[in-house]
Scaffold this motif. Structure first.
Motif, PDB file in Angstrom:
ATOM      1  N   UNK A   1      -9.861   0.901  -1.377  1.00 47.15           N
ATOM      2  CA  UNK A   1      -9.015   2.256  -1.127  1.00 47.15           C
ATOM      3  C   UNK A   1      -7.744   2.139  -0.713  1.00 47.15           C
ATOM      4  N   UNK A   2      -6.761   2.812  -1.275  1.00 47.51           N
ATOM      5  CA  UNK A   2      -5.342   2.727  -0.761  1.00 47.51           C
ATOM      6  C   UNK A   2      -5.249   3.250   0.649  1.00 47.51           C
ATOM      7  N   UNK A   3      -4.750   2.196   1.507  1.00 39.85           N
ATOM      8  CA  UNK A   3      -4.742   2.746   2.992  1.00 39.85           C
ATOM      9  C   UNK A   3      -3.777   3.938   3.150  1.00 39.85           C
ATOM     10  N   UNK A   4      -3.885   4.645   3.860  1.00 41.74           N
ATOM     11  CA  UNK A   4      -3.111   5.652   4.485  1.00 41.74           C
ATOM     12  C   UNK A   4      -2.017   5.271   4.926  1.00 41.74           C
TER      13      UNK A   4
ATOM     14  N   UNK B   1      12.922   4.722   6.869  1.00 40.83           N
ATOM     15  CA  UNK B   1      12.801   3.472   6.744  1.00 40.83           C
ATOM     16  C   UNK B   1      11.431   3.009   6.438  1.00 40.83           C
ATOM     17  N   UNK B   2      11.073   2.590   5.222  1.00 42.41           N
ATOM     18  CA  UNK B   2       9.615   2.211   4.748  1.00 42.41           C
ATOM     19  C   UNK B   2       9.461   0.832   4.782  1.00 42.41           C
ATOM     20  N   UNK B   3       8.319   0.354   5.075  1.00 40.75           N
ATOM     21  CA  UNK B   3       7.742  -1.203   5.191  1.00 40.75           C
ATOM     22  C   UNK B   3       6.589  -1.246   4.115  1.00 40.75           C
ATOM     23  N   UNK B   4       6.312  -2.131   3.764  1.00 38.24           N
ATOM     24  CA  UNK B   4       5.014  -2.498   2.974  1.00 38.24           C
ATOM     25  C   UNK B   4       4.618  -4.116   3.213  1.00 38.24           C
ATOM     26  N   UNK B   5       3.314  -4.269   3.293  1.00 35.93           N
ATOM     27  CA  UNK B   5       3.092  -5.752   3.527  1.00 35.93           C
ATOM     28  C   UNK B   5       2.970  -6.356   2.483  1.00 35.93           C
ATOM     29  N   UNK B   6       3.316  -7.745   2.408  1.00 33.05           N
ATOM     30  CA  UNK B   6       3.345  -8.860   1.305  1.00 33.05           C
ATOM     31  C   UNK B   6       1.710  -8.644   0.709  1.00 33.05           C
ATOM     32  N   UNK B   7       1.478  -8.825  -0.618  1.00 33.22           N
ATOM     33  CA  UNK B   7       0.234  -8.750  -1.002  1.00 33.22           C
ATOM     34  C   UNK B   7      -0.293 -10.430  -0.664  1.00 33.22           C
ATOM     35  N   UNK B   8      -1.464 -10.517  -0.622  1.00 38.91           N
ATOM     36  CA  UNK B   8      -2.193 -11.780  -0.727  1.00 38.91           C
ATOM     37  C   UNK B   8      -2.196 -12.553  -2.145  1.00 38.91           C
ATOM     38  N   UNK B   9      -2.115 -14.017  -2.055  1.00 39.79           N
ATOM     39  CA  UNK B   9      -2.216 -14.467  -2.999  1.00 39.79           C
ATOM     40  C   UNK B   9      -3.130 -13.989  -4.218  1.00 39.79           C
TER      41      UNK B   9
ATOM     42  N   UNK C   1      -4.055 -11.092  -4.730  1.00 42.15           N
ATOM     43  CA  UNK C   1      -3.707  -9.624  -5.377  1.00 42.15           C
ATOM     44  C   UNK C   1      -2.713  -9.895  -6.334  1.00 42.15           C
ATOM     45  N   UNK C   2      -2.212 -11.305  -6.672  1.00 42.87           N
ATOM     46  CA  UNK C   2      -1.338 -11.516  -7.743  1.00 42.87           C
ATOM     47  C   UNK C   2      -0.119 -10.500  -7.655  1.00 42.87           C
ATOM     48  N   UNK C   3       0.673 -10.310  -6.607  1.00 46.02           N
ATOM     49  CA  UNK C   3       1.635  -9.579  -6.710  1.00 46.02           C
ATOM     50  C   UNK C   3       1.386  -8.004  -6.800  1.00 46.02           C
ATOM     51  N   UNK C   4       0.199  -7.447  -6.512  1.00 45.39           N
ATOM     52  CA  UNK C   4       0.238  -6.172  -6.692  1.00 45.39           C
ATOM     53  C   UNK C   4       0.161  -5.437  -5.376  1.00 45.39           C
ATOM     54  N   UNK C   5       0.806  -4.506  -5.258  1.00 45.28           N
ATOM     55  CA  UNK C   5       1.185  -3.890  -3.917  1.00 45.28           C
ATOM     56  C   UNK C   5       0.435  -2.539  -3.689  1.00 45.28           C
ATOM     57  N   UNK C   6      -0.588  -2.109  -4.592  1.00 45.25           N
ATOM     58  CA  UNK C   6      -1.276  -1.040  -4.577  1.00 45.25           C
ATOM     59  C   UNK C   6      -1.959  -0.736  -3.413  1.00 45.25           C
ATOM     60  N   UNK C   7      -2.688  -2.013  -2.847  1.00 45.26           N
ATOM     61  CA  UNK C   7      -3.273  -1.689  -1.556  1.00 45.26           C
ATOM     62  C   UNK C   7      -3.071  -2.268  -0.115  1.00 45.26           C
ATOM     63  N   UNK C   8      -1.895  -2.510  -0.303  1.00 46.56           N
ATOM     64  CA  UNK C   8      -1.146  -3.157   0.750  1.00 46.56           C
ATOM     65  C   UNK C   8      -0.990  -2.019   2.127  1.00 46.56           C
ATOM     66  N   UNK C   9      -0.661  -2.654   3.357  1.00 42.10           N
ATOM     67  CA  UNK C   9      -0.463  -1.625   4.464  1.00 42.10           C
ATOM     68  C   UNK C   9       0.979  -1.221   4.214  1.00 42.10           C
ATOM     69  N   UNK C  10       1.229   0.206   4.644  1.00 42.80           N
ATOM     70  CA  UNK C  10       2.549   0.694   4.572  1.00 42.80           C
ATOM     71  C   UNK C  10       2.876   1.393   5.856  1.00 42.80           C
ATOM     72  N   UNK C  11       4.356   1.466   6.266  1.00 42.85           N
ATOM     73  CA  UNK C  11       4.671   2.111   7.440  1.00 42.85           C
ATOM     74  C   UNK C  11       5.897   2.883   7.140  1.00 42.85           C
TER      75      UNK C  11
END
Length: 283
Positions: free
Chosen positions: A64-67, A214-222, A224-234
């Protein structure tokens, strides 16, 4: 008499017809292979109570995409912890009073040597969608182009640097000034991870003028191959006079941006204090 005999013959012909087979036998013979004409067995059919079915968990878990989380209150926030260490933010709204922030904004907006930097990406040049100027003793290179330093700090910048150093307990020898002229000016996703900044740099960001997110997003794990879809966001609304400190592994494990906003926004100045090292950073 002839009519009666005719009716009797007709009735007799009807009576001599064979009776139709029962519906169950027909259905059994026609609908099930190998039927002997007996009513079909219900073994193995839904509802017979003798066959069970098991649910097997899918091999790959459904994601699921985190809020997106919003940070607005003053405080220290450990936003992640991993192999590279703790990523920490410190938010200080109203670091400057309204009067101090108004005075600093008016002076810097009018008196700093603002210019538009040209960057390069995949061999193509483009102009940054904002104005900048750079203070310090050393040049600063990012996006394949270099900012030459202004060694003589503007007096307002020197005063603000002292206040930021006292609040953060860190010293800074350089400053990138950004002027967002309106909501169309922006900065894309990136990390302040240039080698000249050293390992796990502390970046102090002071905002003046209109509020921008000001937005932040966590770097994906290896995996996830560079996919930012499911990363944490602030998301952090940075208002007039607010100081944000980014510490620890934040530049290694997170990216940040100031996105375009397609409604009326006034000008905003962002001062990002940092420490630059000459060649190889100290260990």
């Amino acid at each position: 008499m002839s009519d009666k005999r005719q009716r009797a013959r007709v009735q007799g012909s009807w009576a001599s017809r064979p009776k139709p087979a029962p519906r169950e036998a027909v259905g059994g013979a026609a609908g099930f292979a190998g039927s002997t004409g007996a009513p079909p067995s219900r073994s193995g059919l839904w509802g017979d109570g003798r066959q069970t079915f098991e649910f097997h968990q899918p091999a790959k878990a459904v994601k699921e995409v985190p809020a997106e989380r919003v940070i607005e209150k003053a405080g220290d926030y450990d936003i992640s912890q991993g192999p590279s260490g703790v990523s920490r933010l410190q938010l200080l709204p109203w670091f400057l009073s309204q009067t101090e922030a108004d005075w600093a904004f008016s002076k810097l907006f009018a008196e700093l040597p603002w210019s538009q930097k040209t960057n390069f990406k995949q061999g193509q040049s483009y102009e940054e969608p904002r104005l900048t100027c750079w203070y310090g003793e050393l040049p600063y290179t990012y996006s394949q182009s270099t900012l030459q330093p202004n060694p003589q700090w503007h007096p307002v910048l020197s005063e603000l640097r002292g206040a930021v150093e006292r609040a953060s307990g860190r010293s800074f020898n350089s400053l990138l000034c950004n002027l967002y002229r309106d909501g169309k000016d922006s900065i894309a996703w990136h990390s302040d991870s240039e080698p000249s900044l050293g390992p796990q740099p502390t970046i102090a960001s002071l905002s003046l003028g209109d509020t921008r997110c000001f937005s932040l997003r966590k770097q994906p794990t290896p995996e996830e191959n560079g996919d930012y879809t499911y990363v944490e966001r602030l998301r952090i609304p940075l208002s007039h006079g607010t100081l944000l400190l980014m510490k620890g592994a934040t530049q290694e494990d997170w990216q940040h941006q100031v996105a375009k906003e397609y409604h009326d926004r006034g000008p905003r100045i962002n001062l990002t204090f940092r420490t630059i090292y000459p060649e190889s950073p100290p260990h």
